[in-house]
Every structure is written in structure tokens, then in C-alpha cells.
Write an enzyme that holds these catalytic residues in place. Structure first.
Site, PDB file in Angstrom:
ATOM      1  N   HIS A   1       0.825  -1.200   0.000  1.00  0.00           N
ATOM      2  CA  HIS A   1       0.000   0.000   0.000  1.00  0.00           C
ATOM      3  C   HIS A   1       0.861   1.251   0.000  1.00  0.00           C
ATOM      4  O   HIS A   1       2.045   1.206   0.318  1.00  0.00           O
ATOM      5  CB  HIS A   1      -0.974   0.023   1.190  1.00  0.00           C
TER       6      HIS A   1
ATOM      7  N   GLU B   1      -6.787   4.963  10.793  1.00  0.00           N
ATOM      8  CA  GLU B   1      -6.387   4.566   9.445  1.00  0.00           C
ATOM      9  C   GLU B   1      -7.580   4.057   8.650  1.00  0.00           C
ATOM     10  O   GLU B   1      -8.488   3.457   9.208  1.00  0.00           O
ATOM     11  CB  GLU B   1      -5.385   3.406   9.504  1.00  0.00           C
TER      12      GLU B   1
ATOM     13  N   GLN C   1      -3.736   3.780   1.672  1.00  0.00           N
ATOM     14  CA  GLN C   1      -3.992   3.925   3.104  1.00  0.00           C
ATOM     15  C   GLN C   1      -4.040   5.405   3.444  1.00  0.00           C
ATOM     16  O   GLN C   1      -3.190   6.178   2.999  1.00  0.00           O
ATOM     17  CB  GLN C   1      -2.867   3.239   3.898  1.00  0.00           C
TER      18      GLN C   1
ATOM     19  N   HIS D   1       4.126   7.139   3.715  1.00  0.00           N
ATOM     20  CA  HIS D   1       5.054   6.012   3.563  1.00  0.00           C
ATOM     21  C   HIS D   1       4.614   5.101   2.424  1.00  0.00           C
ATOM     22  O   HIS D   1       3.477   5.167   1.960  1.00  0.00           O
ATOM     23  CB  HIS D   1       5.192   5.208   4.867  1.00  0.00           C
TER      24      HIS D   1
ATOM     25  N   GLU E   1       7.653   0.907   4.919  1.00  0.00           N
ATOM     26  CA  GLU E   1       7.062  -0.110   5.778  1.00  0.00           C
ATOM     27  C   GLU E   1       7.215  -1.447   5.084  1.00  0.00           C
ATOM     28  O   GLU E   1       6.989  -1.560   3.884  1.00  0.00           O
ATOM     29  CB  GLU E   1       5.566   0.208   5.993  1.00  0.00           C
TER      30      GLU E   1
END
Ligand code: CO
Length: 134
Positions: free
Chosen positions: A7, A43, A54, A78, A128
Site C-alpha cells: 500500500h 487509518e 492507506q 510512507h 514499511e
């Protein structure tokens, strides 16, 4: 080592507004939504083809993400990459001297394991790593 993109996450100040934007303007369906107390964020995951978008918003005034938004504003937060073996990947990165935020994997919800790599040394991008359940 890296699989595909799991994502891409955007930091947003108002989750409702942002969900409305992606729903009404871009036609994405609402998906899972979750409050992560330990990170002080709320989130939402919107399915987008074989990966997801996301949206991450601060859950309270004293959230770390609130300070991030004050400093840097909304935008890309991210990129999450899928890995098969997160522990092995973290070991590889440590051996290479890469600066990590998480030394060991932690629960990312839905049975997944996640770990963050520090943006320093990664072209300023917070990365991530995500290992999904088999
Ligand atoms: Co993420």
C-alpha cells in the site's frame, strides 16, 4: 527480496474529508477503518487494484502524526512493500547497516507483521515492510 507494493499511505488531517474525496471524486469504495491507539492514528484502507491506498490521520491532538502534519503538511507518508520473510529482511538490513525504526516485527493487524525502516538513508522515504499471513 521486496515483493510488490502492498500500500501507499497518505497523511491527512481529516479522515472523513479524505474518505469523501476518494469515494466521491475518485470512486474508491470505503474499506476497512481502524484506530491504532499505540500510534495515535486512525487509518483507512481503500482497495485499489491489487494493492491499497492507506489514509492515516491523527487520532488526537497530541498524536505524533499531528506534529508531523504541522511540520510537513499533508501528503505522501510512507510506501509499504510486501516481503515473504520479514525477520530475514530485517536481519539483512541490519547487516547492511540500514537504520531501522523497528528492530523486530510487530503486529500490523489482520494477522500481518510489519516493521518500519527509517527514512534517513532511504531517499527521505519512510518504508514499511509487510508480511501477510500465508
Ligand atoms: Co502502512
Amino acid at each position: 527480496m521486496l515483493g510488490r507494493i502492498d500500500h501507499v499511505a497518505l497523511a491527512v488531517s481529516d479522515l472523513e474529508n479524505s474518505l469523501a474525496l476518494f469515494h466521491e471524486i475518485w470512486g474508491l469504495e470505503r474499506a476497512t477503518r481502524e484506530r491504532v491507539e499505540e500510534q495515535g492514528v486512525e487509518e483507512a484502507m481503500l482497495a485499489l487494484g491489487d494493492c491499497s491506498l492507506q489514509l492515516v490521520a491523527p487520532a488526537s491532538e497530541d498524536s505524533r502524526l499531528m506534529r508531523y502534519l504541522e511540520r510537513r503538511g499533508e501528503g505522501l507518508h510512507h510506501i509499504a512493500f510486501r516481503v515473504d520473510d520479514i525477520a530475514g529482511t530485517l536481519k539483512h538490513l541490519k547487516d547492511k547497516g540500514v537504520e531501522l525504526i523497528d528492530d523486530s516485527p510487530r503486529s500490523g493487524g489482520g494477522g500481518s507483521l510489519i516493521a518500519f525502516v527509517h527514512p534517513r538513508g532511504q531517499n527521505g522515504v519512510l518504508i514499511e515492510l509487510v508480511q501477510r499471513p500465508q
